[in-house]
Design a protein around this motif. Sequence first.
Motif, PDB file in Angstrom:
ATOM      1  N   GLY A   2     -46.362   1.503 -34.276  1.00 18.79           N
ATOM      2  CA  GLY A   2     -45.285   2.444 -34.027  1.00 18.79           C
ATOM      3  C   GLY A   2     -44.309   2.619 -35.173  1.00 18.79           C
ATOM      4  N   ILE A   3     -43.257   3.350 -34.881  1.00 15.71           N
ATOM      5  CA  ILE A   3     -42.184   3.571 -35.844  1.00 15.71           C
ATOM      6  C   ILE A   3     -41.479   2.256 -36.153  1.00 15.71           C
ATOM      7  N   SER A   4     -41.433   1.363 -35.170  1.00 17.93           N
ATOM      8  CA  SER A   4     -40.760   0.078 -35.331  1.00 17.93           C
ATOM      9  C   SER A   4     -41.460  -0.851 -36.308  1.00 17.93           C
ATOM     10  N   GLU A   5     -42.687  -0.536 -36.685  1.00 20.45           N
ATOM     11  CA  GLU A   5     -43.415  -1.342 -37.682  1.00 20.45           C
ATOM     12  C   GLU A   5     -43.578  -0.607 -39.009  1.00 20.45           C
ATOM     13  N   GLN A   6     -42.710   0.377 -39.255  1.00 17.25           N
ATOM     14  CA  GLN A   6     -42.872   1.207 -40.452  1.00 17.25           C
ATOM     15  C   GLN A   6     -42.247   0.584 -41.705  1.00 17.25           C
ATOM     16  N   LYS A   7     -41.274  -0.294 -41.540  1.00 21.10           N
ATOM     17  CA  LYS A   7     -40.593  -0.862 -42.715  1.00 21.10           C
ATOM     18  C   LYS A   7     -41.453  -1.954 -43.348  1.00 21.10           C
ATOM     19  N   VAL A   8     -41.675  -1.840 -44.654  1.00 22.58           N
ATOM     20  CA  VAL A   8     -42.517  -2.799 -45.376  1.00 22.58           C
ATOM     21  C   VAL A   8     -41.880  -3.153 -46.716  1.00 22.58           C
ATOM     22  N   PRO A   9     -42.250  -4.314 -47.279  1.00 23.53           N
ATOM     23  CA  PRO A   9     -41.707  -4.696 -48.584  1.00 23.53           C
ATOM     24  C   PRO A   9     -42.369  -3.949 -49.737  1.00 23.53           C
ATOM     25  N   LEU A  10     -41.652  -3.835 -50.822  1.00 19.67           N
ATOM     26  CA  LEU A  10     -42.175  -3.368 -52.113  1.00 19.67           C
ATOM     27  C   LEU A  10     -41.581  -4.308 -53.156  1.00 19.67           C
ATOM     28  N   LEU A  11     -42.351  -5.317 -53.541  1.00 23.23           N
ATOM     29  CA  LEU A  11     -41.876  -6.337 -54.481  1.00 23.23           C
ATOM     30  C   LEU A  11     -42.671  -6.274 -55.781  1.00 23.23           C
ATOM     31  N   PHE A  12     -41.969  -6.507 -56.882  1.00 28.69           N
ATOM     32  CA  PHE A  12     -42.587  -6.457 -58.207  1.00 28.69           C
ATOM     33  C   PHE A  12     -42.105  -7.654 -59.020  1.00 28.69           C
ATOM     34  N   ASN A  13     -43.004  -8.224 -59.810  1.00 24.29           N
ATOM     35  CA  ASN A  13     -42.612  -9.361 -60.638  1.00 24.29           C
ATOM     36  C   ASN A  13     -42.008  -8.923 -61.966  1.00 24.29           C
ATOM     37  N   ARG A  14     -41.816  -7.618 -62.147  1.00 23.35           N
ATOM     38  CA  ARG A  14     -41.177  -7.087 -63.357  1.00 23.35           C
ATOM     39  C   ARG A  14     -40.153  -6.036 -62.951  1.00 23.35           C
ATOM     40  N   LYS A  15     -39.183  -5.856 -63.795  1.00 20.21           N
ATOM     41  CA  LYS A  15     -38.120  -4.892 -63.507  1.00 20.21           C
ATOM     42  C   LYS A  15     -38.665  -3.473 -63.530  1.00 20.21           C
ATOM     43  N   LEU A  16     -38.058  -2.628 -62.716  1.00 19.45           N
ATOM     44  CA  LEU A  16     -38.387  -1.213 -62.697  1.00 19.45           C
ATOM     45  C   LEU A  16     -37.259  -0.430 -63.352  1.00 19.45           C
ATOM     46  N   ARG A  17     -37.607   0.711 -63.894  1.00 16.37           N
ATOM     47  CA  ARG A  17     -36.592   1.593 -64.470  1.00 16.37           C
ATOM     48  C   ARG A  17     -36.898   3.026 -64.058  1.00 16.37           C
ATOM     49  N   GLY A  18     -35.839   3.844 -63.995  1.00 15.65           N
ATOM     50  CA  GLY A  18     -36.014   5.266 -63.732  1.00 15.65           C
ATOM     51  C   GLY A  18     -36.348   5.611 -62.296  1.00 15.65           C
ATOM     52  N   VAL A  19     -36.060   4.714 -61.343  1.00 13.03           N
ATOM     53  CA  VAL A  19     -36.308   5.008 -59.932  1.00 13.03           C
ATOM     54  C   VAL A  19     -35.009   5.554 -59.336  1.00 13.03           C
ATOM     55  N   GLU A  20     -35.043   6.798 -58.885  1.00 13.95           N
ATOM     56  CA  GLU A  20     -33.829   7.436 -58.381  1.00 13.95           C
ATOM     57  C   GLU A  20     -33.287   6.697 -57.162  1.00 13.95           C
ATOM     58  N   ALA A  21     -31.978   6.523 -57.126  1.00 19.44           N
ATOM     59  CA  ALA A  21     -31.340   5.762 -56.048  1.00 19.44           C
ATOM     60  C   ALA A  21     -31.571   6.397 -54.687  1.00 19.44           C
ATOM     61  N   HIS A  22     -31.694   7.727 -54.641  1.00 16.60           N
ATOM     62  CA  HIS A  22     -31.826   8.422 -53.358  1.00 16.60           C
ATOM     63  C   HIS A  22     -33.283   8.557 -52.909  1.00 16.60           C
ATOM     64  N   ARG A  23     -34.215   8.128 -53.725  1.00 16.30           N
ATOM     65  CA  ARG A  23     -35.630   8.324 -53.426  1.00 16.30           C
ATOM     66  C   ARG A  23     -36.063   7.533 -52.195  1.00 16.30           C
ATOM     67  N   ARG A  24     -36.755   8.184 -51.274  1.00 17.67           N
ATOM     68  CA  ARG A  24     -37.338   7.495 -50.133  1.00 17.67           C
ATOM     69  C   ARG A  24     -38.665   6.877 -50.575  1.00 17.67           C
ATOM     70  N   LEU A  25     -38.704   5.570 -50.609  1.00 18.35           N
ATOM     71  CA  LEU A  25     -39.882   4.884 -51.106  1.00 18.35           C
ATOM     72  C   LEU A  25     -40.892   4.674 -49.982  1.00 18.35           C
ATOM     73  N   ARG A  26     -42.154   4.791 -50.326  1.00 19.86           N
ATOM     74  CA  ARG A  26     -43.255   4.584 -49.384  1.00 19.86           C
ATOM     75  C   ARG A  26     -44.151   3.475 -49.920  1.00 19.86           C
ATOM     76  N   ASN A  27     -44.909   2.856 -49.042  1.00 19.91           N
ATOM     77  CA  ASN A  27     -45.852   1.848 -49.541  1.00 19.91           C
ATOM     78  C   ASN A  27     -46.872   2.470 -50.485  1.00 19.91           C
ATOM     79  N   PHE A  28     -47.165   3.762 -50.301  1.00 19.83           N
ATOM     80  CA  PHE A  28     -48.139   4.396 -51.199  1.00 19.83           C
ATOM     81  C   PHE A  28     -47.523   4.847 -52.526  1.00 19.83           C
TER      82      PHE A  28
END
Length: 403
Positions: free
Chosen positions: A361-387
């Motif tokens: 369901g919708i209640s299981e939609q939130k997932v982690p996105l973890l990286f072992n290196r820093k990211l740059r240029g990711v817009e603060a307002h961007r809705r991130l998806r697992n894909f």
Amino acid sequence: MARGSGPITVNGRTYGWPARPLVVVCVDGCEPDYLAQAFLAGAMPFLASAAARGASLLGAAVIPSFTNPNNLSIVTGVPPSVHGICGNYFYDREAGAEVMMNDPKYLRCGTLLAAFADAGAKVAVVTAKDKLRTLLGHQLKGTCFSAEKADAATVALAGMPVPSVYSAELSEFVFAAGVKLMERDRPDLMYLSTTDYVQHKAAPGTPAANAFYAMMDRYLARLDALGCTIALTADHGMNAKHRADGSPDVIYLQDVLDGWLGAGKARVILPITDPYVVHHGALGSFATVYVGGNADLAKKIASLKGIEVVLSREEAARRFELPPDRIGDLVVVSTRHVVIGTSKARHDLSGLTEPLRSHGGISEQKVPLLFNRKLRGVEAHRRLRNFDAFDLALNHVEEKVAA
């Protein structure tokens, strides 16, 4: 490091070449709280440190929050409305039959794994469940196998016997094989996909859960030591779906509709359905209903206790980015702690040795996105998806070099 003639464009998204080997891990059923609790318990010292110095974000899985649609979204970079895989199981209108959605003939676009391999990259895929192997490996010129159906050569590679499909060791096999492949072949891109056997049985912070994540942490540390960029996400979260007495909290929707409309007037499809009934008894929080024109039925289903939302085919296709020709006339989603069944007699729950934990369901939609290196240029307002995992890892890690 393999080099192509330039960036690779797949399904309308452009990806740069990795500056170092990239390992994308899909941890099946990884509700973000599993990581939070493991970090607090000191069970994942590597990943806790890596996320702190790299990037620790949250993203949204696709709905239905099941294994096949989300894994295929991750490796294609697009939602089910584009790649076509909208469940583990569906009603094939053309065939007039309910079938597993494991055959690559149901894929409507290529994977970025196959595209990179075609451009000269060395690509490897290891998945726990064999149901994913043919989809993830579609048209892939590279290494692709499942732990469930590993052959003798693969057993030797992993350094451990093939475990039971109903075990934590099946996921450990994936990580062990991934590390050995990285040591032996050093692929440019590697995709590792685990099973959610542990998450179906153990809540975040429990000894069994923390032990599982501690095992994972040891292998991730080895991949990091080998110089890999690591991106970790999940196909869906996981929640308790039972009453206070431990019995599953189920709405048997086919039985309900048969009572309202008469037997055979409606068909309820549960896209969670797969061969691994011990995991969940084919009970999840998402269903699709084939019923024809019945304007009042949606409101009537929505009035049932435990139902979160009922949408028409058009509404569901738009809201959840689903292929409209592969879902029913109605889409039904239950609340956080409730699951949907077909008929009570059709569900074998004998394998549920612990109170039911499931997803969809919708209640299981939130997932982690973890990286072992820093990211740059990711817009603060961007809705991130697992894909977005490959996009973030290939286009936004600081170590990325221009192709």
